[in-house]
Write an enzyme that holds these catalytic residues in place. Structure first.
Site, mmCIF file in Angstrom:
data_model
loop_
_atom_site.group_PDB
_atom_site.id
_atom_site.type_symbol
_atom_site.label_atom_id
_atom_site.label_comp_id
_atom_site.label_asym_id
_atom_site.label_seq_id
_atom_site.Cartn_x
_atom_site.Cartn_y
_atom_site.Cartn_z
ATOM 1 N N HIS A 83 -7.858 -97.551 20.484
ATOM 2 C CA HIS A 83 -7.148 -98.733 20.025
ATOM 3 C C HIS A 83 -6.547 -98.482 18.644
ATOM 4 C CE1 HIS A 83 -9.384 -101.752 22.841
ATOM 5 N NE2 HIS A 83 -8.760 -100.790 23.483
ATOM 6 N N GLU A 85 -6.707 -100.276 15.976
ATOM 7 C CA GLU A 85 -7.683 -100.533 14.918
ATOM 8 C C GLU A 85 -8.608 -99.329 14.733
ATOM 9 O OE1 GLU A 85 -7.418 -104.363 17.461
ATOM 10 O OE2 GLU A 85 -7.132 -102.211 17.735
ATOM 11 N N CYS A 111 -10.369 -106.261 20.047
ATOM 12 C CA CYS A 111 -11.377 -106.424 21.096
ATOM 13 C C CYS A 111 -12.754 -106.445 20.434
ATOM 14 C CB CYS A 111 -11.275 -105.278 22.114
ATOM 15 S SG CYS A 111 -11.875 -103.689 21.471
ATOM 16 N N CYS A 114 -13.715 -103.061 18.645
ATOM 17 C CA CYS A 114 -13.031 -102.910 17.356
ATOM 18 C C CYS A 114 -13.552 -103.920 16.341
ATOM 19 C CB CYS A 114 -11.520 -103.048 17.536
ATOM 20 S SG CYS A 114 -10.792 -101.672 18.455
#
Length: 156
Positions: A83, A85, A111, A114
């Site tokens: 991801h 992040e 999510c 993260c």
């Protein structure tokens, strides 16, 4: 604020524009996400969603999540990519940059995976544009008192 006859963006807009630009580097076939970590109005790290360095991009390998019909927000481990992040956190760590007390600007609400990483990394505020189908994220961020701001995108 007007400067020389043009509108000057506020800080949140300025850094969110950078996150949107980072999203353009995404190699994900399902969703392009960008993230930037900022402290004291200084850019610390950027990230976008995609596969690790040196790994074949999904454009060539295909989307594992599509093949397996994995719904958005579920079974995060069934993906070749990271991801945005996560990539921003990794970039900061790789270069020895502390992100404690930083602000994350991200095109999507993180999510739960993260969110947990951001909490333990000491990020204090998250600014995002769009929601994500992970309700546990909001619950956990609320529990730790994370400052969360959904930016409104102005109409045409």
């Amino acid at each position: 604020m007007l400067t020389g006859g043009r509108a000057r963006p506020d800080w949140d807009t300025y850094f969110m524009d950078m996150a949107k630009l980072a999203a353009r580097r995404s190699s994900c076939l399902r969703r392009a996400v960008g993230a930037v970590l900022v402290k004291d109005r200084r850019l610390l790290a950027t990230g976008y969603n995609g596969v690790p360095s040196g790994v074949t991009h999904c454009e060539a390998a295909g989307c594992l999540r599509e093949r397996l019909s994995v719904p958005s927000g579920e079974r995060h481990e069934l993906c070749r990519g990271l991801h945005a992040e996560q990539n921003a956190i990794i970039q900061a760590a790789f270069h020895g940059v502390s992100i404690r007390d930083a602000v994350l600007y991200c095109t999507n609400l993180p999510c739960i995976i993260c969110a947990k990483m951001l909490i333990n990394a000491g990020v204090r505020r998250i600014v995002y544009l769009e929601g994500y189908s992970d309700t546990l994220t909001r619950e956990m961020l609320s529990e730790v008192g994370m400052d969360l701001l959904k930016m409104e995108v102005p109409g045409p």
